[in-house]
Write a protein that holds these residues in place. Structure first.
Motif, mmCIF file in Angstrom:
data_model
loop_
_atom_site.group_PDB
_atom_site.id
_atom_site.type_symbol
_atom_site.label_atom_id
_atom_site.label_comp_id
_atom_site.label_asym_id
_atom_site.label_seq_id
_atom_site.Cartn_x
_atom_site.Cartn_y
_atom_site.Cartn_z
ATOM 1 N N ALA A 133 0.790 -1.320 -0.079
ATOM 2 C CA ALA A 133 -0.123 0.022 0.206
ATOM 3 C C ALA A 133 0.749 1.156 0.044
ATOM 4 O O ALA A 133 0.647 2.436 -0.754
ATOM 5 C CB ALA A 133 -0.913 0.016 1.192
ATOM 6 N N GLY A 134 1.960 0.995 0.853
ATOM 7 C CA GLY A 134 2.851 2.272 0.800
ATOM 8 C C GLY A 134 3.592 2.664 -0.450
ATOM 9 O O GLY A 134 3.898 3.805 -0.846
ATOM 10 N N THR A 135 3.981 1.614 -1.387
ATOM 11 C CA THR A 135 4.772 1.608 -2.383
ATOM 12 C C THR A 135 3.875 2.195 -3.430
ATOM 13 O O THR A 135 4.125 3.098 -4.315
ATOM 14 C CB THR A 135 5.091 0.387 -2.790
ATOM 15 N N ARG A 136 2.400 1.830 -3.422
ATOM 16 C CA ARG A 136 1.567 2.492 -4.465
ATOM 17 C C ARG A 136 1.282 3.777 -4.248
ATOM 18 O O ARG A 136 1.410 4.790 -5.120
ATOM 19 C CB ARG A 136 0.325 1.759 -4.298
ATOM 20 N N LEU A 137 1.308 4.302 -2.861
ATOM 21 C CA LEU A 137 1.060 5.621 -2.423
ATOM 22 C C LEU A 137 2.270 6.502 -3.015
ATOM 23 O O LEU A 137 2.264 7.318 -3.412
ATOM 24 C CB LEU A 137 0.846 5.879 -0.956
ATOM 25 N N LEU A 138 3.758 5.671 -2.615
ATOM 26 C CA LEU A 138 4.701 6.473 -2.998
ATOM 27 C C LEU A 138 4.775 6.789 -4.692
ATOM 28 O O LEU A 138 5.290 7.787 -5.289
ATOM 29 C CB LEU A 138 6.179 5.572 -2.845
ATOM 30 N N LEU A 139 4.324 5.569 -5.485
ATOM 31 C CA LEU A 139 4.503 6.017 -6.937
ATOM 32 C C LEU A 139 3.553 6.996 -7.511
ATOM 33 O O LEU A 139 3.751 7.700 -8.278
ATOM 34 C CB LEU A 139 4.198 4.550 -7.557
ATOM 35 N N ARG A 140 2.281 6.907 -6.940
ATOM 36 C CA ARG A 140 1.227 8.139 -7.151
ATOM 37 C C ARG A 140 1.776 9.279 -6.761
ATOM 38 O O ARG A 140 1.496 10.254 -7.454
ATOM 39 C CB ARG A 140 -0.118 7.671 -6.397
ATOM 40 N N THR A 141 2.527 9.588 -5.667
ATOM 41 C CA THR A 141 2.893 10.863 -5.215
ATOM 42 C C THR A 141 4.017 11.460 -6.124
ATOM 43 O O THR A 141 4.068 12.420 -6.418
ATOM 44 C CB THR A 141 3.484 10.606 -3.650
ATOM 45 N N LEU A 142 4.900 10.270 -6.507
ATOM 46 C CA LEU A 142 6.152 10.627 -7.309
ATOM 47 C C LEU A 142 5.551 11.197 -8.652
ATOM 48 O O LEU A 142 5.828 11.990 -9.514
ATOM 49 C CB LEU A 142 7.171 9.649 -7.404
ATOM 50 N N GLU A 143 4.369 10.259 -9.085
ATOM 51 C CA GLU A 143 4.140 10.783 -10.354
ATOM 52 C C GLU A 143 3.330 12.249 -10.406
ATOM 53 O O GLU A 143 3.467 13.134 -11.292
ATOM 54 C CB GLU A 143 2.908 9.678 -10.807
ATOM 55 N N ALA A 144 2.842 12.348 -9.393
ATOM 56 C CA ALA A 144 2.075 13.854 -9.234
ATOM 57 C C ALA A 144 3.144 14.892 -9.009
ATOM 58 O O ALA A 144 3.094 16.122 -9.728
ATOM 59 C CB ALA A 144 1.119 13.793 -7.807
ATOM 60 N N ILE A 145 4.183 14.697 -8.385
ATOM 61 C CA ILE A 145 5.175 15.523 -8.199
ATOM 62 C C ILE A 145 6.182 15.773 -9.654
ATOM 63 O O ILE A 145 6.131 17.013 -10.055
ATOM 64 C CB ILE A 145 6.328 15.216 -7.447
ATOM 65 N N ASN A 146 6.297 14.557 -10.523
ATOM 66 C CA ASN A 146 6.890 14.813 -11.661
ATOM 67 C C ASN A 146 6.188 15.671 -12.518
ATOM 68 O O ASN A 146 6.603 16.510 -13.506
ATOM 69 C CB ASN A 146 7.323 13.261 -12.391
ATOM 70 N N ALA A 147 4.814 15.267 -12.592
ATOM 71 C CA ALA A 147 3.739 15.888 -13.613
ATOM 72 C C ALA A 147 4.156 17.472 -13.209
ATOM 73 O O ALA A 147 3.837 18.383 -14.042
ATOM 74 C CB ALA A 147 2.506 15.733 -13.514
ATOM 75 N N THR A 148 3.782 17.830 -11.836
ATOM 76 C CA THR A 148 3.695 19.280 -11.298
ATOM 77 C C THR A 148 5.127 19.913 -12.044
ATOM 78 O O THR A 148 5.194 20.937 -12.285
ATOM 79 C CB THR A 148 3.519 19.242 -9.878
ATOM 80 N N VAL A 149 6.240 19.361 -11.491
ATOM 81 C CA VAL A 149 7.538 19.947 -11.592
ATOM 82 C C VAL A 149 7.897 20.379 -13.361
ATOM 83 O O VAL A 149 8.135 21.241 -13.542
ATOM 84 C CB VAL A 149 8.467 18.938 -10.947
#
Length: 416
Positions: A133-149
């Motif tokens: 569950a944590g890994t899935r959250l981490l990947l979604r968070t990094l996806e959001a950060i990468n897209a925003t940046v």
């Protein structure tokens, strides 16, 4: 707030006998310091940042990212748009400062990796579901950060490029007109060199621009963008240019030791990179003489086009005789008149031109014209008889070459 949202707030990710995963990140201040030191030592471009930036901007932003990571673990949720506002602003600032976007993305990924290793270092087999569950959250968070940046960085970079282009075009127009540029230098931040290579550039039409199956304007604009990109790469984006899809004018600073000069080899590389066979004429000039040099460069370019020179770079010394013969006057008329008697004998005029073009090779001339070499000899004797050109002497051959060139000038540019 609905019950499912409340459940997420009070249902943090847990490992190691029910401890909150975020607790394994340790003291926030210590982890922030550790991360900033890691970035300074391992994310190479960060070493170029001044120490106050490392202590201030980078430290503060690392603290915010750590807070987002801990909230992700404690609330089982990815950052909201509102929470990413600061990230977007920081990315725009980094774009203006010239920090590569790859460096930013690597820093975020490295930060999350370090935090992830602190957490998973304590897991047991019983924690598998929570780790997934944590890994899935981490990947979604990094996806959001990468897209925003990436989005914020590119938006700001486009704005910076637009501002620079506007400033460069304003500066270019001022230089070409000979107007004062002191105030513009302060306004645009663009340095005015003491001297320039003033270049007139011809961008030829491509075969695709005449293909009825494609949009010619799209093809032409793509061609221009390739040329502009190749020029920017060759001169480190420090040349000034006013270009259309057919060509235009370049100003390349010539007083900067680290900046390449435009040479035939450099132009050939630009042509190969852009996929366009470019023709250019070059006139070096001090800054105050740019208007006159620009006029001369474009006049040379028209000459090069008129006499069908191959693609490449030309200076006045390369076409000095042709340039002088373009000046109307009795000398040009006299030289053109030397071969005037051949006007009523087109086969003789063609033979003379081909003989000169093949380096005075009778056999090669015969092959091109599909006649026997003896016929070439006969025609050349007739040329000599009609024009008084002795093609057996160096002086006669030189006069013939100049006469042909003068005749070209008269017919391609007009006698007046």
């Amino acid at each position: 707030m609905n019950s499912s949202a409340m459940d997420r707030i009070h249902n943090p990710l847990t490992i190691a006998d029910g401890r909150a995963a975020s607790s394994f990140l340790g003291n926030a201040d210590e982890l922030v310091s550790q991360l900033v030191n890691y970035f300074a030592e391992n994310v190479m471009p960060c070493q170029a940042l001044p120490s106050e930036a490392m202590r201030g901007d980078v430290t503060e932003f690392t603290r915010r990212c750590l807070a987002l990571a801990m909230e992700m673990l404690d609330k089982r949720t990815t950052p909201s748009e509102q929470q990413l506002v600061a990230l977007r602003a920081a990315s725009a600032q980094h774009a203006r400062e010239g920090v590569p976007v790859g460096t930013l993305l690597r820093a975020y990924a490295e930060g999350f990796r370090i935090g992830f290793e602190l957490v998973v270092g304590q897991v047991t087999a019983a924690d598998l579901a929570e780790v997934v569950a944590g890994t899935r959250l981490l990947l979604r968070t990094l996806e959001a950060i990468n897209a925003t940046v990436t989005s914020a960085y590119l938006d700001e970079q486009r704005q910076v490029a637009k501002e620079h282009q506007t400033g460069a075009q304003t500066m270019m127009s001022a230089l070409l007109s000979g107007h004062g540029v002191g105030a513009l230098t302060r306004q645009t931040g663009i340095r005015v060199a003491d001297s320039y290579q003033v270049v007139a550039l011809m961008i030829p039409e491509l075969a695709e621009e005449h293909d009825p199956r494609v949009d010619a304007q799209v093809v032409a604009r793509r061609k221009l963008r390739r040329v502009q990109a190749a020029l920017a790469d060759a001169f480190a984006s420090r040349s000034l240019a006013l270009l259309s899809t057919n060509g235009g004018t370049l100003l390349i600073p010539s007083d900067e030791p680290d900046l390449p000069r435009l040479t035939g080899d450099v132009l050939a590389t630009i042509s190969a990179t852009s996929g366009v066979e470019l023709t250019a004429t070059l006139v070096p000039a001090p800054t105050e003489q740019i208007p006159q040099a620009t006029e001369e460069a474009h006049e040379l370019l028209e000459l090069v086009r008129g006499i069908a020179k191959p693609a490449g770079l030309y200076e006045l010394s390369d076409v000095a005789i042709e340039y002088q013969l373009t000046r109307p006057g009795p000398a040009r008329e006299h030289l053109a008149g030397v071969i005037a008697p051949l006007a009523t004998h087109p086969e003789l005029l063609e033979t003379l031109r081909t003989y000169m073009a093949t380096g005075l090779n009778r056999k090669a001339t015969g092959r091109r014209l599909h006649v026997h070499p003896n016929t070439i000899d006969y025609r050349l004797r007739r040329v000599s008889g009609l024009t008084d050109l002795d093609l057996t002497t160096a002086e006669g051959i030189l006069r013939a070459r100049i006469a042909l060139l003068a005749d070209d000038m008269v017919h391609t540019r007009g006698a007046a």
